[in-house]
Design a protein around this motif. Structure first.
Motif, PDB file in Angstrom:
ATOM      1  N   THR A  34       1.199  -1.198  -0.300  1.00  0.00           N
ATOM      2  CA  THR A  34       0.261  -0.199   0.232  1.00  0.00           C
ATOM      3  C   THR A  34       0.960   1.228   0.166  1.00  0.00           C
ATOM      4  OG1 THR A  34      -1.794  -0.981   1.051  1.00  0.00           O
ATOM      5  CG2 THR A  34      -1.719   1.807   1.515  1.00  0.00           C
ATOM      6  N   ALA A  35       0.818   1.931  -1.010  1.00  0.00           N
ATOM      7  CA  ALA A  35       1.492   2.691  -0.862  1.00  0.00           C
ATOM      8  C   ALA A  35       0.450   4.538   0.307  1.00  0.00           C
ATOM      9  CB  ALA A  35       1.275   3.906  -2.352  1.00  0.00           C
ATOM     10  N   VAL A  67      -1.702  -2.445  -4.432  1.00  0.00           N
ATOM     11  CA  VAL A  67      -1.222  -3.520  -4.984  1.00  0.00           C
ATOM     12  C   VAL A  67      -1.240  -5.072  -4.824  1.00  0.00           C
ATOM     13  CG1 VAL A  67       0.401  -4.269  -6.993  1.00  0.00           C
ATOM     14  CG2 VAL A  67      -0.100  -1.710  -6.309  1.00  0.00           C
ATOM     15  N   TYR A  68      -1.780  -6.065  -4.990  1.00  0.00           N
ATOM     16  CA  TYR A  68      -1.240  -7.439  -4.423  1.00  0.00           C
ATOM     17  C   TYR A  68      -0.269  -7.936  -5.093  1.00  0.00           C
ATOM     18  CZ  TYR A  68      -5.958  -5.746  -1.829  1.00  0.00           C
ATOM     19  OH  TYR A  68      -6.330  -5.062  -1.335  1.00  0.00           O
ATOM     20  N   GLY A  69       0.135  -9.568  -4.558  1.00  0.00           N
ATOM     21  CA  GLY A  69       0.861 -10.139  -5.347  1.00  0.00           C
ATOM     22  C   GLY A  69       2.490 -11.161  -4.501  1.00  0.00           C
ATOM     23  N   ARG A  70       3.116 -11.714  -5.039  1.00  0.00           N
ATOM     24  CA  ARG A  70       3.733 -12.220  -4.091  1.00  0.00           C
ATOM     25  C   ARG A  70       5.592 -11.512  -4.674  1.00  0.00           C
ATOM     26  NH1 ARG A  70       1.825 -15.964  -0.651  1.00  0.00           N
ATOM     27  NH2 ARG A  70       3.360 -17.306  -1.041  1.00  0.00           N
ATOM     28  N   ALA A  80      11.771   8.154  -2.897  1.00  0.00           N
ATOM     29  CA  ALA A  80      11.110   7.785  -3.495  1.00  0.00           C
ATOM     30  C   ALA A  80       9.170   7.890  -2.950  1.00  0.00           C
ATOM     31  CB  ALA A  80      11.513   6.056  -3.994  1.00  0.00           C
ATOM     32  N   GLY A  81       8.848   8.227  -1.886  1.00  0.00           N
ATOM     33  CA  GLY A  81       8.154   8.007  -1.581  1.00  0.00           C
ATOM     34  C   GLY A  81       7.615   6.956   0.102  1.00  0.00           C
ATOM     35  N   LYS A  82       6.580   6.339   0.125  1.00  0.00           N
ATOM     36  CA  LYS A  82       6.987   5.751   1.353  1.00  0.00           C
ATOM     37  C   LYS A  82       5.108   4.472   1.229  1.00  0.00           C
ATOM     38  CE  LYS A  82       7.899   9.108   4.997  1.00  0.00           C
ATOM     39  NZ  LYS A  82       7.714  10.210   5.536  1.00  0.00           N
ATOM     40  N   LEU A  83       5.809   2.928   1.499  1.00  0.00           N
ATOM     41  CA  LEU A  83       5.229   1.836   1.341  1.00  0.00           C
ATOM     42  C   LEU A  83       4.906   1.492   2.952  1.00  0.00           C
ATOM     43  CD1 LEU A  83       6.552   0.919  -1.842  1.00  0.00           C
ATOM     44  CD2 LEU A  83       4.417   1.851  -1.692  1.00  0.00           C
TER      45      LEU A  83
END
Length: 89
Positions: A34-35, A67-70, A80-83
């Protein structure tokens, strides 16, 4: 009660991703990102857990998007931002 769905979607906690390479805890993968701000994952380090695929380009994620994945590791560059990366099995 079966908690399979919770395990798959981050029951194992989360990690902040700022300006470094971050890996999940041993035995886990990242299952969602999540951003918190507009963010960019750096190409070459966001390795998909199942296929071994490494994305060759930078990927922009707008603030508030998930964004979903593995993934077995994630990388951002400075400023570059925070996630938030959620861990699962």
């Amino acid at each position: 009660m079966n908690n399979t769905e919770q395990v798959a979607f981050g029951q194992y906690g989360s990690k902040a991703v700022t300006d470094s390479v971050v890996s999940p805890d041993s035995g886990s993968v990242f299952v969602a990102i999540t951003a918190l701000t507009n963010a960019t994952l750096s190409g070459g380090a966001d390795t998909a857990a199942e296929s071994g695929f490494t994305c060759p380009i930078d990927i922009s994620i707008p603030a508030g998007a998930t964004v979903y994945g593995r993934w077995t590791k994630l990388k951002t560059s400075a400023n570059a931002g925070k996630l938030i990366a959620y861990q699962g099995k």
